[in-house]
Design a protein around this motif. Sequence first.
Motif: not given
Length: 309
Positions: A4-25
């Motif tokens: 059995k192979k394990k995979v990771e489910f990465r659950y992100y939460v978009i900030p309140k009142d925003e429509i995009v979650l950025p990973l930047m910088g």
Amino acid sequence: MNNKKKVEFRYYVIPKDEIVLPLMGSTWNKEYGEGKERLHFHNYYEVGICHEGEGEMILGEQEIHFYSGCISIIPQTELHTINTFGKKASWEWMYFDIYELLEELYPDDDILRENIRHIVEKRGKLLMPDTDIQKMNFLIRGIFNEIQSKGYMYRDMIKHMLLMLVVEIVRKLQNKDMPERVPIKKTDIFPAIAYIKENYHSLIKVGTLAHCSGMSESYFRKVFEKYMNMKPLDYINFVRIQKSCALLRETNLSVSDIAEQVGYESISSFIRNFKKIVGCTPHQWKIDEEFEKNKLFKYNVTALKGWLE
């Protein structure tokens, strides 16, 4: 005996009142190297751009060389990762809820929403800079600039640029050999998804979801698991735990009251499922700044057909 192979489910939460979650910088200018056995997927649609460096992207069953200027477009359920083999690469990503975006922009056009959904979910793709991606590059960089500057009406600008970005994605994923989608087929599970969204706080039976989707229960289970890469009950738990996290952050309700509000009949069942999905107890989530800062759920999937058999 099956390995059995394990995979990771990465659950992100978009900030309140925003429509995009950025990973930047600068944080994302680093070495990448999780290996072929450390694949993951997300709860949002992912678009990324490589600014510097090179390496290998594993996208589904593909192993693709990436380099500066490449753009990745990855549906929620697509398994993927990147490796830079000890060297640094600079990436930036954005995550957004493509379904809410389409519903808001095309509230009265079910056919258009369905056709776009089918195309963008069909598969992920790594686009090379030597192809015609200038418009997409411009839009992605524009969205990141709006997020960084937060100028007047920046949310409206991001929303409109996202719409144009989706159109560009559809153009890149569509081809003349792809058959036309007959909209609103009986095999769609979106009626079930909508039902869960509206009724997560109540008792939900799989038979009810199958009925509102126009399928037998056994066939619905197969279609749902194939399409969503998780079983119906697992998805219900994801939705409930997501709602509970918001209540833990934004209210002073007790854990037992929150458990009841999101549909759990016992507090023990709620805590067990919360720890399974989030990786900590509800109390730890509420007080732990690292969990609040990262907003990342980790879940080792153990029942995804095709990945484990």
